[in-house]
Design an enzyme around this catalytic site. Structure first.
Site: not given
Ligand code: NAD
Ligand code: UDP
Length: 397
Positions: A103, A193, A139
């Site tokens: 980000y 982001y 976020e």
């Molecule tokens: P991830 O990075 O594992 O999955 C995202 C997928 O999108 C990847 O496989 C990537 O290749 C694909 N992608 C990105 N840009 C692309 C493009 N231009 N064309 C085609 N494919 C593309 O992430 P995730 O953890 O599975 O997250 C999925 C969604 O959920 C995201 O929008 C993320 O912002 C949101 N999200 C996830 C979490 C979490 O806790 N995992 C938290 C907050 C938000």
């Molecule tokens: N963080 C940390 N050590 C690491 C990676 C992340 O202390 O090696 C902290 C980061 O600063 C944040 C929290 O862990 O406070 C969660 O980070 P993450 O990357 O999972 O994503 P976020 O919850 O901030 O979206």
């Protein structure tokens, strides 16, 4: 699978789902769930498919083979996207750059990925009257109101240096329809982001208000589990910085101390991916209850500081690997050193669960200890040997 009913007792009709970002962490679990427990068809769109390769075996190999197809395309510039959305009943957009290390260091890519690239998806859904489930993020809430109270304010009582006593929930519990979105200044590019996600949420909301788009917005609160991100140098770049679960897993696998950014005082609530996927399936199957809503999806009972998470992961990993913990299991590192200039942090993230409870009756089930135990068992089984080989390599010849 046949005879599945929705929450109002009506039979669920099989749908064709265009899932963009299906090859990522959440997408891979959602595809698994849809293949094993439903009759829905998935048109999986991504630039990678490693995490769903096990579902894409040659035709006839799995009972679901005819219900999943993979389309390798980049949604930034591919004319096939509109046709795939048009021919589906529902589009789920998961595609994004969503690792905090990007980000502040790649803010342009982050903004393009989370806003500009998502625009045509919204437009095609709206123009073709297709339902959209869009993945946003917790976020968008940014920092809590409580974090801005003056240091000597009577409401600002701490259990330690930065943590609130859980006695004034209105200062930190995050509600979809009431909490403001509070980001840092523009130089704090961490918020690129959140800001891009907020604007795409507003655009989707406006498309619904003005043009009748049927939408659901999901705000995940730290979903974690197997297949999340990558282990640097094994299945991702050596210099890459994934999210905290994979960072700490990497440290544990390599027997290095876990790095606590700015003392690990920030707080998070972690939810098990399998619990969260249940919530998404309820949204898919219950459009009448899910359309027009923004849903927090998290586990308010699993709150820890990042330091506590590190301590728990150290204990769980020692149990599942049979290896003793390091004498000094954690070290402190400044955010500037770890993430570079422009990093900032959310101080605390507790989801309010009223709306998802009321609309979908969903509640998370898995405790933090249990979800870490199954996840770290997976990490150990998947990566321990590869890490040993990678560490031994420089000395091999
Ligand atoms: P991830 O990075 O594992 O999955 C995202 C997928 O999108 C990847 O496989 C990537 O290749 C694909 N992608 C990105 N840009 C692309 C493009 N231009 N064309 C085609 N494919 C593309 O992430 P995730 O953890 O599975 O997250 C999925 C969604 O959920 C995201 O929008 C993320 O912002 C949101 N999200 C996830 C979490 C979490 O806790 N995992 C938290 C907050 C938000
Ligand atoms: N963080 C940390 N050590 C690491 C990676 C992340 O202390 O090696 C902290 C980061 O600063 C944040 C929290 O862990 O406070 C969660 O980070 P993450 O990357 O999972 O994503 P976020 O919850 O901030 O979206």
């Amino acid at each position: 699978m046949a005879g599945r009913l929705d929450l109002d007792g009506n039979p669920i009709k099989p749908m064709k789902i265009c899932m963009i970002g299906a090859g990522g962490f959440i997408g891979s679990h959602l595809c698994e769930k849809l293949m094993s427990e439903t009759d829905h068809e998935v048109v999986a769109v991504d630039v990678y498919n490693d995490k769903i390769r096990h579902l894409l075996e040659p035709s006839g190999h799995h009972p679901w083979s005819s219900r999943i197809s993979f389309h390798r395309l980049n949604i930034k510039h591919d004319p096939r996207l509109e046709g795939l959305i048009k021919s589906s009943d529902l589009t789920i957009n998961l595609a994004a750059i969503c690792t905090p290390a990007d980000y502040n260091t790649r803010p342009l890519d982050t903004i393009y990925s989370n806003f500009i690239d998502a625009l045509p998806v919204v437009k095609y859904c709206s123009e073709n009257q297709k339902r959209l489930i869009h993945f946003s993020t917790c976020e968008v809430y940014g920092k809590t109101i409580g974090s801005f109270l003056p240091k000597d304010h009577p409401l600002r009582q701490f259990t330690d240096e930065r943590r609130f006593l859980n006695q004034e929930p209105e200062f930190y519990v995050l509600k979809e329809d009431a909490s403001p979105c509070i980001f840092g200044s523009i130089e704090k590019q961490r918020w690129s982001y959140a800001c891009a996600k907020q604007l795409i949420e507003r655009l989707i909301y406006a498309e619904s208000a003005e043009n009748g788009l049927d939408f659901t917005i999901v705000r995940p609160f730290n979903w974690i589990g197997p297949r999340m991100d990558f282990i640097p140098g094994i299945d991702g770049p050596s210099e890459g910085v994934p999210r905290v679960l994979a960072c700490f897993s990497n440290n544990l696998l390599r027997r290095e101390p876990l790095q606590l950014v700015d003392g690990g005082q920030s707080q998070r609530t972690f939810v098990y991916i399998k619990d969260a996927i249940e919530a998404v399936l309820l949204m898919i199957d219950n459009p009448a209850r899910a359309n027009g809503h923004i849903f927090n999806v998290g586990n308010p009972n699993n709150e820890v500081t990042v330091r506590q998470l590190g301590e728990m992961m150290t204990e769980v990993y020692s149990k599942v690997s049979g290896e003793p913990s390091l004498e000094v299991p954690t070290i402190d590192v400044s955010s500037k050193e770890f993430y570079g200039e422009g990093y900032d942090d959310s101080d605390k993230r507790i989801p309010d669960m009223t709306i998802i409870n009321k609309q979908l009756g969903w509640n998370p089930k898995t405790s933090l200890w249990d979800l870490l135990e199954s996840t770290l068992t997976y990490q150990h089984r998947t990566y321990a040997e590869a890490i040993k080989r990678a560490i031994a390599k420089p000395f091999a010849s």
